[in-house]
Design a protein around this motif. Structure first.
Motif, PDB file in Angstrom:
ATOM      1  N   SER A 144       3.581  23.475  -3.550  1.00 31.08           N
ATOM      2  CA  SER A 144       2.209  23.485  -4.069  1.00 31.08           C
ATOM      3  C   SER A 144       2.024  24.624  -5.068  1.00 31.08           C
ATOM      4  O   SER A 144       1.348  24.467  -6.082  1.00 31.08           O
ATOM      5  N   VAL A 145       2.642  25.768  -4.799  1.00 33.90           N
ATOM      6  CA  VAL A 145       2.612  26.850  -5.788  1.00 33.90           C
ATOM      7  C   VAL A 145       3.323  26.396  -7.060  1.00 33.90           C
ATOM      8  O   VAL A 145       2.862  26.630  -8.184  1.00 33.90           O
ATOM      9  N   GLY A 146       4.444  25.703  -6.833  1.00 33.73           N
ATOM     10  CA  GLY A 146       5.203  25.207  -7.977  1.00 33.73           C
ATOM     11  C   GLY A 146       4.365  24.297  -8.855  1.00 33.73           C
ATOM     12  O   GLY A 146       4.315  24.468 -10.075  1.00 33.73           O
ATOM     13  N   ILE A 147       3.667  23.351  -8.230  1.00 34.53           N
ATOM     14  CA  ILE A 147       2.858  22.404  -9.010  1.00 34.53           C
ATOM     15  C   ILE A 147       1.722  23.135  -9.721  1.00 34.53           C
ATOM     16  O   ILE A 147       1.473  22.927 -10.910  1.00 34.53           O
ATOM     17  N   GLY A 148       1.037  24.014  -8.984  1.00 27.98           N
ATOM     18  CA  GLY A 148      -0.092  24.743  -9.571  1.00 27.98           C
ATOM     19  C   GLY A 148       0.333  25.551 -10.781  1.00 27.98           C
ATOM     20  O   GLY A 148      -0.288  25.478 -11.843  1.00 27.98           O
ATOM     21  N   ASN A 149       1.427  26.295 -10.636  1.00 28.22           N
ATOM     22  CA  ASN A 149       1.914  27.102 -11.763  1.00 28.22           C
ATOM     23  C   ASN A 149       2.404  26.225 -12.896  1.00 28.22           C
ATOM     24  O   ASN A 149       2.223  26.544 -14.074  1.00 28.22           O
ATOM     25  N   PHE A 150       3.011  25.115 -12.534  1.00 33.87           N
ATOM     26  CA  PHE A 150       3.506  24.167 -13.544  1.00 33.87           C
ATOM     27  C   PHE A 150       2.353  23.694 -14.435  1.00 33.87           C
ATOM     28  O   PHE A 150       2.445  23.730 -15.663  1.00 33.87           O
ATOM     29  N   LEU A 151       1.237  23.310 -13.799  1.00 34.34           N
ATOM     30  CA  LEU A 151       0.088  22.840 -14.583  1.00 34.34           C
ATOM     31  C   LEU A 151      -0.487  23.973 -15.420  1.00 34.34           C
ATOM     32  O   LEU A 151      -0.898  23.785 -16.560  1.00 34.34           O
ATOM     33  N   TYR A 152      -0.470  25.173 -14.852  1.00 31.44           N
ATOM     34  CA  TYR A 152      -1.005  26.345 -15.548  1.00 31.44           C
ATOM     35  C   TYR A 152      -0.176  26.661 -16.797  1.00 31.44           C
ATOM     36  O   TYR A 152      -0.714  26.883 -17.882  1.00 31.44           O
ATOM     37  N   TYR A 153       1.145  26.677 -16.631  1.00 34.13           N
ATOM     38  CA  TYR A 153       1.994  27.054 -17.759  1.00 34.13           C
ATOM     39  C   TYR A 153       2.098  25.959 -18.811  1.00 34.13           C
ATOM     40  O   TYR A 153       2.423  26.228 -19.965  1.00 34.13           O
ATOM     41  N   SER A 154       1.840  24.712 -18.403  1.00 35.91           N
ATOM     42  CA  SER A 154       1.932  23.654 -19.411  1.00 35.91           C
ATOM     43  C   SER A 154       0.694  23.626 -20.306  1.00 35.91           C
ATOM     44  O   SER A 154       0.732  23.019 -21.373  1.00 35.91           O
ATOM     45  N   THR A 155      -0.398  24.305 -19.892  1.00 31.99           N
ATOM     46  CA  THR A 155      -1.640  24.236 -20.672  1.00 31.99           C
ATOM     47  C   THR A 155      -1.488  24.761 -22.103  1.00 31.99           C
ATOM     48  O   THR A 155      -1.754  24.018 -23.055  1.00 31.99           O
ATOM     49  N   PRO A 156      -1.073  26.024 -22.309  1.00 30.12           N
ATOM     50  CA  PRO A 156      -0.962  26.497 -23.698  1.00 30.12           C
ATOM     51  C   PRO A 156       0.079  25.720 -24.493  1.00 30.12           C
ATOM     52  O   PRO A 156      -0.102  25.473 -25.687  1.00 30.12           O
ATOM     53  N   LEU A 211     -12.759  25.886  -9.900  1.00 32.19           N
ATOM     54  CA  LEU A 211     -13.396  24.736  -9.249  1.00 32.19           C
ATOM     55  C   LEU A 211     -12.624  24.259  -8.020  1.00 32.19           C
ATOM     56  O   LEU A 211     -12.430  23.052  -7.817  1.00 32.19           O
ATOM     57  N   GLY A 212     -12.181  25.185  -7.211  1.00 33.36           N
ATOM     58  CA  GLY A 212     -11.519  24.809  -5.963  1.00 33.36           C
ATOM     59  C   GLY A 212     -10.065  24.415  -6.106  1.00 33.36           C
ATOM     60  O   GLY A 212      -9.400  24.122  -5.113  1.00 33.36           O
ATOM     61  N   LEU A 213      -9.554  24.409  -7.359  1.00 36.64           N
ATOM     62  CA  LEU A 213      -8.153  24.050  -7.540  1.00 36.64           C
ATOM     63  C   LEU A 213      -7.228  25.067  -6.878  1.00 36.64           C
ATOM     64  O   LEU A 213      -6.117  24.734  -6.455  1.00 36.64           O
ATOM     65  N   ASP A 214      -7.736  26.336  -6.794  1.00 33.32           N
ATOM     66  CA  ASP A 214      -6.911  27.359  -6.155  1.00 33.32           C
ATOM     67  C   ASP A 214      -6.821  27.129  -4.644  1.00 33.32           C
ATOM     68  O   ASP A 214      -5.920  27.635  -3.985  1.00 33.32           O
ATOM     69  N   LYS A 215      -7.792  26.350  -4.110  1.00 39.46           N
ATOM     70  CA  LYS A 215      -7.694  25.990  -2.687  1.00 39.46           C
ATOM     71  C   LYS A 215      -6.691  24.848  -2.508  1.00 39.46           C
ATOM     72  O   LYS A 215      -5.963  24.787  -1.528  1.00 39.46           O
ATOM     73  N   LEU A 216      -6.690  23.961  -3.509  1.00 35.58           N
ATOM     74  CA  LEU A 216      -5.793  22.806  -3.447  1.00 35.58           C
ATOM     75  C   LEU A 216      -4.338  23.259  -3.600  1.00 35.58           C
ATOM     76  O   LEU A 216      -3.443  22.760  -2.923  1.00 35.58           O
ATOM     77  N   PHE A 217      -4.132  24.207  -4.520  1.00 34.56           N
ATOM     78  CA  PHE A 217      -2.789  24.752  -4.729  1.00 34.56           C
ATOM     79  C   PHE A 217      -2.840  26.258  -4.484  1.00 34.56           C
ATOM     80  O   PHE A 217      -2.854  27.037  -5.433  1.00 34.56           O
ATOM     81  N   PRO A 218      -2.920  26.680  -3.228  1.00 34.07           N
ATOM     82  CA  PRO A 218      -3.129  28.099  -2.933  1.00 34.07           C
ATOM     83  C   PRO A 218      -2.015  28.976  -3.519  1.00 34.07           C
ATOM     84  O   PRO A 218      -0.856  28.557  -3.600  1.00 34.07           O
ATOM     85  N   ASN A 219      -2.405  30.191  -3.918  1.00 32.13           N
ATOM     86  CA  ASN A 219      -1.483  31.209  -4.459  1.00 32.13           C
ATOM     87  C   ASN A 219      -0.889  30.853  -5.818  1.00 32.13           C
ATOM     88  O   ASN A 219      -0.005  31.539  -6.300  1.00 32.13           O
ATOM     89  N   SER A 220      -1.349  29.777  -6.432  1.00 31.14           N
ATOM     90  CA  SER A 220      -0.834  29.482  -7.755  1.00 31.14           C
ATOM     91  C   SER A 220      -1.857  29.906  -8.804  1.00 31.14           C
ATOM     92  O   SER A 220      -2.968  30.306  -8.482  1.00 31.14           O
ATOM     93  N   SER A 221      -1.468  29.814 -10.076  1.00 31.63           N
ATOM     94  CA  SER A 221      -2.325  30.329 -11.148  1.00 31.63           C
ATOM     95  C   SER A 221      -3.285  29.281 -11.698  1.00 31.63           C
ATOM     96  O   SER A 221      -4.010  29.556 -12.641  1.00 31.63           O
ATOM     97  N   ILE A 222      -3.280  28.101 -11.166  1.00 34.36           N
ATOM     98  CA  ILE A 222      -3.972  26.965 -11.793  1.00 34.36           C
ATOM     99  C   ILE A 222      -5.472  27.212 -11.988  1.00 34.36           C
ATOM    100  O   ILE A 222      -6.115  27.906 -11.197  1.00 34.36           O
ATOM    101  N   ASP A 223      -6.007  26.695 -13.099  1.00 28.75           N
ATOM    102  CA  ASP A 223      -7.456  26.624 -13.304  1.00 28.75           C
ATOM    103  C   ASP A 223      -7.756  25.314 -14.039  1.00 28.75           C
ATOM    104  O   ASP A 223      -6.856  24.490 -14.215  1.00 28.75           O
TER     105      ASP A 223
END
Lengths: 323, 411
Positions: free
Chosen positions: B78-90, B211-223
């Motif tokens: 879940s951290v992996g997915i959250g960070n993945f979405l975060y880093y793919s944004t820019p 918007l709660g995404l940090d709860k969905l993917f806890p400890n990741s950087s996602i927004d």
């Protein structure tokens, strides 16, 4: 006088790699192939050259004749740049690929490959070498009053090689059969083919020359700027591209364009030695001088660029049946 | 008799489905997809070979880690997915910036400068409008986008007004933007933290909401940045493909002079295209610098005098996505995916650069996509002709059969 000669020395450090690589890019574009991979080729050529020089220095070969070592290094750099550029030639000439794409790919590949090899071999990104290549004073010429201190003291061999390259390429391009054929392939390849010119061969040659010169440029950038190779040429490949466009794809104009840019660039590192610039009271002087070369180039371009003389067929894969 | 000749409904459906599948699989879009797939497979193979040469023992485990992407995250998937979405944004947005410019016939190599200028302005405005509360981040982000747009305006303007190649202007404005923002940041005591040579962390109200995404993917950087980015990509797709405006932009890209004769204001369109491209790169910068990150600690601009790599990273993303807005979404995801894998593999003594090599080879091979596409199209056409010939033959046979039958009946 000392100040002025210091300024000229600094200026030449920026000028030489720029002009060599810009001339390289010109050969490629004159033949009809856009070569945006100059930056990558510089990195690759510079790296191989520095690794060679380091190995020689460690073994102690040619220790008493650094200029000979430098020439060997330059040849090695040039050849490895040439080999690297063949990837671009193969993609853009034989496979008729989009030349921008293949150029971008090579720009990515070069630093990645260099870092990968460097890390696998030594676990560090840097390659150090012994900077022994500065000529204190050129025999005879260094003693000439005024000109000696300006151009023939504390100089690098690459400066003279660079000037020679410009003159030679101006001659080749304008006066020899080869140069005219090469230009024809970039302007109207079908017409060139109709009179018996092998367009593919000419384009391979153009890209190959650009690779060789970019490789040399990569090494001459490194030996004059630093004591180690860090897998980057600080955007000089792209700047050379800009200088080439500024110089309107003509060797002598490229020389002036590179000189123009280098003079302003040198101001940013040397303005503190000129009393009238030190006395000039503006805030953030250092940054202003850093920005100046780029702004000055833009202004100069705005006045001169109305009539662009880009080779007409550059970027278009050769199709012998096209009209 | 009649019932037997009619195919059963199920069979009919199946045949229809098969036909549809066939048209999809042989369509132009699918053809493009195969060529990209070919490039990716070839790139990965080259990566594997290089790994085998450099470190045969670690090659296969490392290669596996690269292929696993974010699934191989050392902490949790879940951290992996959250960070993945975060880093793919820019990456998605800079890719979109470059790709949009490509579609309009321009090469925006200046995304790097637009990105940096946008970051500076976003941080500046984030501090200046800290009292706006929940609107703080919106204002800062919009300011960043505008800054990027202004920085994109220059190459467009110089091309339209002075006929200066946009590549050269973009390169110059990368450096101008870099030195200018460095100067402005260092002069600003409010935002510059001298002891750490970076900007202070912006007010928390300026963080991009989660918007709660940090709860969905806890400890990741996602927004929510990734959803904004995808939304923008979809908008760009519609603008380019479904509006007159987009058509005009593309027309100018195809042939500037023909568009002029067709009554399109080509100079205005060149400038607008660069402004939009710059705005997209600016949005990338804004979203990245305004992100709260893992644990809401915030980002800051590190003041080192080098061009930001993010802008240049958009170029391969755009190329792999064939400059198509939706394709760019997938290519940004793909590149971030194997980068995540590369990071995980780097922990296992393999230099991280192997991933850059793989991406570079993929881009290089995708340059041949035209060739692969032509080859596939040729083969498909051959097959189609053969099938048609076969079909014609059976038809002929059927006709002659019925004529024979008719003859029988008559007789």
């Amino acid at each position: 006088m000392d100040n002025l000669s210091f300024f000229v020395q600094q200026m030449l450090i920026f000028f030489v790699p720029l002009v060599i690589v810009a001339i390289g890019g010109m050969f490629s574009e004159k033949s009809g192939v856009i070569n945006i991979a100059l930056e990558g080729i510089m990195i690759f050529g510079g790296y191989v050259g520095i690794v060679f020089i380091r190995a020689m220095q460690q073994k102690g070969y040619l220790a008493d004749s650094p200029q000979l070592l430098l020439i060997c290094g330059l040849i090695i750099s040039g050849v490895s740049g040439l080999i690297f550029s063949l990837l671009h030639a193969f993609a853009s000439i034989n496979l008729k690929a989009d030349q921008t794409i293949s150029g971008v790919a090579l720009n990515m590949l070069a630093p990645a490959l260099v870092f990968f090899i460097a890390r696998s071999a030594t676990n560090t990104r840097q390659v150090f070498f012994n900077p022994v290549f500065m000529i204190r004073s050129v025999p005879w010429l260094g003693k000439i009053p005024i000109l000696g201190p300006l151009f023939f003291q504390k100089a690098y061999l690459t400066t003279y090689i660079g000037i020679a390259i410009v003159l030679l390429s101006a001659f080749i391009l304008r006066k020899t059969r080869l140069g005219l054929r090469l230009s024809a392939c970039g302007e109207h390849p079908q017409a060139a083919e109709s009179v018996g010119v092998n367009v593919q061969k000419m384009r391979w040659l153009g890209v190959g020359i650009s690779g060789f010169l970019a490789g040399i440029g990569g090494l001459s950038f490194t030996i004059a700027c630093a004591v180690s190779f860090n897998g980057t040429v600080a955007g000089y490949g792209f700047l050379a591209l800009a200088v080439m466009i500024f110089g309107q794809w003509k060797p002598i104009r490229i020389l002036w364009a590179a000189l123009f840019f280098a003079v302003f660039k040198a101001l940013s590192t040397t303005y503190s030695i000129f009393p009238f610039l030190v006395a000039w009271d503006i805030p953030n002087k250092g940054y202003i001088f850093n920005i100046l070369p780029f702004v000055a180039t833009m202004v100069a371009l705005a006045f001169t660029s109305k009539k662009s003389r880009a080779p007409k067929a550059e970027g278009i894969p050769f199709d012998s049946g096209a009209r | 008799m009649e019932n037997e000749q009619q195919p059963k409904p199920f069979k009919q459906f199946f045949m229809n489905f098969k036909l549809k599948l066939k048209t999809v699989l042989t369509s132009k879009a699918a053809n493009t997809f195969y060529s990209v797939l070919f490039a990716i497979v070839l790139g990965l193979l080259v990566g594997l070979v290089i790994l085998l040469f450099s470190n045969p023992r670690a090659a296969f485990p490392a290669f596996g880690k690269i292929l696993l992407g974010f699934f191989g995250d050392p902490v949790s998937i879940s951290v992996g997915i959250g960070n993945f979405l975060y880093y793919s944004t820019p990456l998605l947005l800079t890719g979109l910036a470059v790709g949009f410019a490509f579609k309009t016939g321009l090469f925006n190599i200046g995304a790097s400068g637009q990105f940096m200028v946008a970051q500076y302005v976003a941080v500046l405005v984030a501090f200046a409008t800290a009292n706006l509360g929940p609107f703080n981040w919106i204002v800062a982000l919009v300011a960043g986008i505008l800054a990027g747009a202004i920085w994109g305006f220059f190459p467009g303007f110089f091309k339209a007004a002075f006929n200066i190649n946009e590549v050269i202007t973009s390169i110059m404005f990368n450096w101008i933007g870099m030195y200018l923002t460095t100067m402005l940041i260092k002069n600003n005591k409010v935002i510059f933290d001298q002891s750490r040579a970076r900007t202070f962390v912006i007010p928390k109200t300026a963080f991009i909401p989660k918007l709660g995404l940090d709860k969905l993917f806890p400890n990741s950087s996602i927004d929510i940045g990734i959803f904004l980015a995808i939304g923008v990509a979809v908008i760009i797709y519609f603008v380019l493909n479904k509006t007159t405006f987009g058509f005009e932009l593309k027309a100018v890209g195809h042939n500037r002079h023909a568009s002029k004769y067709a009554g399109i204001n080509e100079k205005r369109n060149i400038i607008i295209a660069m402004v939009i491209s710059g705005a997209l790169a600016g949005m990338a910068g804004g979203l990245q610098i305004l992100a709260g990150g893992a644990g809401n600690v915030g980002n800051s601009i590190l003041v080192i005098e080098t061009l930001s790599p993010e802008g240049f990273n958009g170029i391969p993303v755009a190329l792999l996505g064939l400059s198509h807005p939706i394709g760019i979404i997938f290519s940004a995801f793909f590149i971030t995916f194997i980068q995540a894998g590369g990071n995980n593999a780097a922990a296992a003594v393999i230099p991280y650069e192997i991933v850059d090599i793989i991406i570079a080879v993929i881009i290089y091979c995708s340059a041949f996509s035209l060739l692969v596409r032509l080859y596939i199209a040729n083969r498909l056409q051959k097959k189609r002709i053969e099938e048609e010939a076969k079909h014609l033959k059976t038809l002929n046979n059927a006709v002659s059969d019925t004529s024979v039958n008719k003859g029988d009946l008559n007789g």
